[in-house]
Design a protein around this motif. Sequence first.
Motif, PDB file in Angstrom:
ATOM      1  N   GLY A 113       0.939  -1.081  -0.139  1.00  0.00           N
ATOM      2  CA  GLY A 113       0.090  -0.066  -0.091  1.00  0.00           C
ATOM      3  C   GLY A 113       0.720   1.367  -0.051  1.00  0.00           C
ATOM      4  N   LYS A 114       2.213   1.116   0.450  1.00  0.00           N
ATOM      5  CA  LYS A 114       2.912   2.432   0.502  1.00  0.00           C
ATOM      6  C   LYS A 114       3.906   2.378  -0.676  1.00  0.00           C
ATOM      7  CE  LYS A 114       3.282   2.433   5.385  1.00  0.00           C
ATOM      8  NZ  LYS A 114       3.986   2.380   6.767  1.00  0.00           N
ATOM      9  N   GLY A 115       3.623   1.543  -1.575  1.00  0.00           N
ATOM     10  CA  GLY A 115       4.144   1.758  -2.896  1.00  0.00           C
ATOM     11  C   GLY A 115       5.576   0.728  -2.881  1.00  0.00           C
ATOM     12  N   TYR A 116       5.736  -0.093  -2.173  1.00  0.00           N
ATOM     13  CA  TYR A 116       6.890  -1.073  -2.279  1.00  0.00           C
ATOM     14  C   TYR A 116       6.735  -2.181  -3.232  1.00  0.00           C
ATOM     15  CZ  TYR A 116       8.937   0.767   2.078  1.00  0.00           C
ATOM     16  OH  TYR A 116       9.579   1.561   2.912  1.00  0.00           O
ATOM     17  N   LYS A 117       7.708  -2.422  -4.314  1.00  0.00           N
ATOM     18  CA  LYS A 117       7.540  -3.128  -5.298  1.00  0.00           C
ATOM     19  C   LYS A 117       8.538  -4.357  -5.009  1.00  0.00           C
ATOM     20  CE  LYS A 117       5.424  -0.365  -8.181  1.00  0.00           C
ATOM     21  NZ  LYS A 117       4.205  -0.965  -8.906  1.00  0.00           N
ATOM     22  N   ILE A 118       9.281  -4.353  -3.703  1.00  0.00           N
ATOM     23  CA  ILE A 118      10.027  -5.671  -3.631  1.00  0.00           C
ATOM     24  C   ILE A 118      10.035  -5.902  -2.130  1.00  0.00           C
ATOM     25  CG2 ILE A 118      12.532  -6.396  -3.532  1.00  0.00           C
ATOM     26  CD1 ILE A 118      13.067  -3.984  -5.617  1.00  0.00           C
ATOM     27  N   LEU A 119       9.589  -7.401  -1.916  1.00  0.00           N
ATOM     28  CA  LEU A 119       9.859  -7.854  -0.853  1.00  0.00           C
ATOM     29  C   LEU A 119      10.779  -9.127  -0.564  1.00  0.00           C
ATOM     30  CD1 LEU A 119       5.982  -8.407   0.138  1.00  0.00           C
ATOM     31  CD2 LEU A 119       7.352  -6.428   0.713  1.00  0.00           C
ATOM     32  N   ALA A 120      11.239  -9.000   0.580  1.00  0.00           N
ATOM     33  CA  ALA A 120      12.224 -10.030   0.733  1.00  0.00           C
ATOM     34  C   ALA A 120      12.188 -10.739   2.024  1.00  0.00           C
ATOM     35  CB  ALA A 120      13.759  -9.627   0.517  1.00  0.00           C
ATOM     36  N   GLY A 121      12.765 -11.669   2.709  1.00  0.00           N
ATOM     37  CA  GLY A 121      12.620 -12.214   3.805  1.00  0.00           C
ATOM     38  C   GLY A 121      12.147 -13.543   4.237  1.00  0.00           C
ATOM     39  N   SER A 122      11.112 -13.768   4.871  1.00  0.00           N
ATOM     40  CA  SER A 122      10.363 -15.117   5.225  1.00  0.00           C
ATOM     41  C   SER A 122      11.423 -16.017   5.582  1.00  0.00           C
ATOM     42  CB  SER A 122       9.834 -15.509   3.739  1.00  0.00           C
ATOM     43  OG  SER A 122       8.550 -14.782   3.742  1.00  0.00           O
ATOM     44  N   THR A 123      11.776 -16.059   7.062  1.00  0.00           N
ATOM     45  CA  THR A 123      12.703 -16.969   7.427  1.00  0.00           C
ATOM     46  C   THR A 123      11.882 -18.385   7.795  1.00  0.00           C
ATOM     47  OG1 THR A 123      13.310 -15.336   8.809  1.00  0.00           O
ATOM     48  CG2 THR A 123      14.088 -17.347   9.599  1.00  0.00           C
ATOM     49  N   ASP A 124      10.472 -18.162   7.938  1.00  0.00           N
ATOM     50  CA  ASP A 124       9.681 -19.567   8.150  1.00  0.00           C
ATOM     51  C   ASP A 124       8.922 -19.923   7.105  1.00  0.00           C
ATOM     52  OD1 ASP A 124       8.318 -21.174  10.427  1.00  0.00           O
ATOM     53  OD2 ASP A 124       6.706 -20.323   8.937  1.00  0.00           O
ATOM     54  N   LEU A 140       4.208  -7.801  -6.728  1.00  0.00           N
ATOM     55  CA  LEU A 140       5.574  -7.407  -6.311  1.00  0.00           C
ATOM     56  C   LEU A 140       6.749  -8.342  -6.459  1.00  0.00           C
ATOM     57  CD1 LEU A 140       3.840  -6.550  -2.764  1.00  0.00           C
ATOM     58  CD2 LEU A 140       4.125  -5.120  -4.625  1.00  0.00           C
ATOM     59  N   LEU A 141       7.968  -8.005  -6.600  1.00  0.00           N
ATOM     60  CA  LEU A 141       8.789  -9.069  -6.340  1.00  0.00           C
ATOM     61  C   LEU A 141       8.982  -9.568  -5.134  1.00  0.00           C
ATOM     62  CD1 LEU A 141      11.241 -10.508  -8.018  1.00  0.00           C
ATOM     63  CD2 LEU A 141      12.685  -8.489  -7.550  1.00  0.00           C
ATOM     64  N   PHE A 142       9.072 -10.885  -5.077  1.00  0.00           N
ATOM     65  CA  PHE A 142       9.266 -11.351  -3.841  1.00  0.00           C
ATOM     66  C   PHE A 142      10.282 -12.603  -3.711  1.00  0.00           C
ATOM     67  CE2 PHE A 142       7.509 -14.757  -0.741  1.00  0.00           C
ATOM     68  CZ  PHE A 142       8.094 -14.397   0.294  1.00  0.00           C
ATOM     69  N   ILE A 143      11.419 -12.175  -2.932  1.00  0.00           N
ATOM     70  CA  ILE A 143      12.593 -13.059  -3.025  1.00  0.00           C
ATOM     71  C   ILE A 143      12.815 -13.608  -1.389  1.00  0.00           C
ATOM     72  CG2 ILE A 143      15.112 -13.364  -2.888  1.00  0.00           C
ATOM     73  CD1 ILE A 143      14.978 -10.903  -4.980  1.00  0.00           C
ATOM     74  N   SER A 144      12.341 -14.822  -1.199  1.00  0.00           N
ATOM     75  CA  SER A 144      12.030 -15.334   0.181  1.00  0.00           C
ATOM     76  C   SER A 144      13.540 -15.811   0.534  1.00  0.00           C
ATOM     77  CB  SER A 144      11.322 -16.914   0.158  1.00  0.00           C
ATOM     78  OG  SER A 144      11.147 -17.391   1.407  1.00  0.00           O
ATOM     79  N   GLY A 145      13.572 -16.031   1.845  1.00  0.00           N
ATOM     80  CA  GLY A 145      14.855 -16.241   2.569  1.00  0.00           C
ATOM     81  C   GLY A 145      15.223 -17.729   2.878  1.00  0.00           C
ATOM     82  N   ALA A 146      15.229 -17.967   4.195  1.00  0.00           N
ATOM     83  CA  ALA A 146      15.698 -19.183   4.520  1.00  0.00           C
ATOM     84  C   ALA A 146      14.622 -20.309   4.706  1.00  0.00           C
ATOM     85  CB  ALA A 146      16.220 -19.059   6.098  1.00  0.00           C
ATOM     86  N   ALA A 147      13.444 -19.912   4.336  1.00  0.00           N
ATOM     87  CA  ALA A 147      12.143 -20.859   4.182  1.00  0.00           C
ATOM     88  C   ALA A 147      12.572 -21.863   3.121  1.00  0.00           C
ATOM     89  CB  ALA A 147      10.889 -20.061   3.813  1.00  0.00           C
ATOM     90  N   ALA A 148      12.365 -23.049   3.594  1.00  0.00           N
ATOM     91  CA  ALA A 148      13.103 -24.212   2.674  1.00  0.00           C
ATOM     92  C   ALA A 148      11.906 -25.011   1.954  1.00  0.00           C
ATOM     93  CB  ALA A 148      13.938 -24.989   3.614  1.00  0.00           C
ATOM     94  N   THR A 149      10.701 -24.650   2.393  1.00  0.00           N
ATOM     95  CA  THR A 149       9.654 -25.564   1.627  1.00  0.00           C
ATOM     96  C   THR A 149       9.725 -25.654   0.164  1.00  0.00           C
ATOM     97  OG1 THR A 149       7.329 -25.823   1.406  1.00  0.00           O
ATOM     98  CG2 THR A 149       7.882 -23.786   1.813  1.00  0.00           C
ATOM     99  N   THR A 159       7.626 -15.178  -7.436  1.00  0.00           N
ATOM    100  CA  THR A 159       8.001 -15.469  -6.375  1.00  0.00           C
ATOM    101  C   THR A 159       9.820 -16.185  -6.422  1.00  0.00           C
ATOM    102  OG1 THR A 159       6.224 -15.821  -4.944  1.00  0.00           O
ATOM    103  CG2 THR A 159       8.061 -16.868  -4.155  1.00  0.00           C
ATOM    104  N   PHE A 160      10.640 -15.688  -5.649  1.00  0.00           N
ATOM    105  CA  PHE A 160      11.919 -16.407  -6.102  1.00  0.00           C
ATOM    106  C   PHE A 160      12.445 -16.754  -4.795  1.00  0.00           C
ATOM    107  CE2 PHE A 160      11.407 -13.616  -9.755  1.00  0.00           C
ATOM    108  CZ  PHE A 160      12.190 -14.328 -10.655  1.00  0.00           C
ATOM    109  N   ARG A 161      13.660 -17.203  -4.481  1.00  0.00           N
ATOM    110  CA  ARG A 161      14.109 -17.678  -3.133  1.00  0.00           C
ATOM    111  C   ARG A 161      15.659 -17.550  -3.379  1.00  0.00           C
ATOM    112  NH1 ARG A 161      11.638 -23.436  -2.786  1.00  0.00           N
ATOM    113  NH2 ARG A 161      12.075 -23.122  -0.807  1.00  0.00           N
ATOM    114  N   SER A 162      16.110 -17.196  -1.944  1.00  0.00           N
ATOM    115  CA  SER A 162      17.851 -16.801  -2.029  1.00  0.00           C
ATOM    116  C   SER A 162      18.333 -17.928  -1.247  1.00  0.00           C
ATOM    117  CB  SER A 162      17.926 -15.244  -1.478  1.00  0.00           C
ATOM    118  OG  SER A 162      17.492 -15.236   0.142  1.00  0.00           O
ATOM    119  N   GLY A 163      17.461 -18.625  -0.713  1.00  0.00           N
ATOM    120  CA  GLY A 163      18.246 -20.063   0.000  1.00  0.00           C
ATOM    121  C   GLY A 163      17.985 -21.125  -0.787  1.00  0.00           C
TER     122      GLY A 163
END
Length: 410
Positions: A113-124, A140-149, A159-163
Amino acid sequence: MRMRSTHLVSGRPLQALTLITAGALLTGCAAAGTAGSEAAGAKDGAPVKVGLVYSRSGPLAAYGKQYMEGFTAGLAYATKGTGKVAGHAVEVAEQDDAGDPAKAVAAAKDLAGKGYKILAGSTDSGVALQVAPLAAQNQLLFISGAAATDALTGINKYTFRSGRQSYQDILTAGTMLVDAKGKKVTVLAQNSAFGQANVAAVKSVLEAQGATVGSVLAPPSATDLTPFAQQVRSGGADLVFVAWAGATAPALWTALDQQGVLDSTQVVTGLAGTASYPVFGPAAAKISFLAHYFPGAAGSTPVETAMLDGVTKAGGTPDLFSPDGFTAAQMIVHAIEAGSPTDTARMVKALEDWRFQGPKGEEQVRAEDHALLQPMFTAKLTGEGASAGPVLLHALPMSASTPPLKTIAG
């Protein structure tokens, strides 16, 4: 580079209809309110806003800390210390989901809602599976983190993943096993998205090789783990694969050792963070370890050295999920630089099939389903107490742990 933190108020889980409706509203607002400003922003060097929604608190807070320290080092490395990409300052907002999917969804909606186009994180893993659909609804571009599912791979085109993902863990473990045909395998895990993903991955890999795979699943909130260790022992498995995350790991290994599981069968598990090394004690010699990462595993490449130095100089300690944060920053910078600071579709296109040197070695974003192909490692633990540490056995190239190809949903 400007860093700011915000705090969230806990909310109730949203129903699917609510998510879809909210997503449509947010997407509509973005289309109506930012179409003209995006072009102007690309010209005048307006900041690129990145939202990090991760476990700053909660049961996986230690992993979230590692991720955040790696991200900070990765952003400095990828921007050559400027905090800018193509003339745009990268403005990062941290939000704590505490491992709660409802909080994560609320944070993601707020950022959209604030105009962010990129999200990252998601440990779980459970959090990531709730944020991914929202990212798709709001483009939104979403790059998940440590979440391994494994379910996150191919879930949608945004959706992408960095782990790594669970299937890569299992394939790595498979390189340490003798012939699985006719063997009985038990997966010991928490009854969570992460645990269930590991059960599914072990079934997929080892049942195809002729093994019979069962599971013992404990509630994530369980603190007395002796009954589950007893259940594993009574099952008489030829191999026990342990997939565990969080603060109860020391209690788990104590229970397994006390109940004789480590002496009665082969046990394979993932090598957790440095804080877990002393937990195994003399039992470490009885366990086979697959490793997503540990400091020095990649052989002191220039990128790994940059990550280790960056985290250390900032007062942190390089650990298991430092690469997940570092790689996320590399991916975001590349998406902005080779794609667009404002156009999500162009950012997605820039990341697809991108091959790069990460802190673990050569990695590649598979275009067909956005799996992150990457090296994996096997190790043993030597020493006890404060002197315990991993010794590399094998570094497996990304081709040795490639998960099955999926088709992107939607």
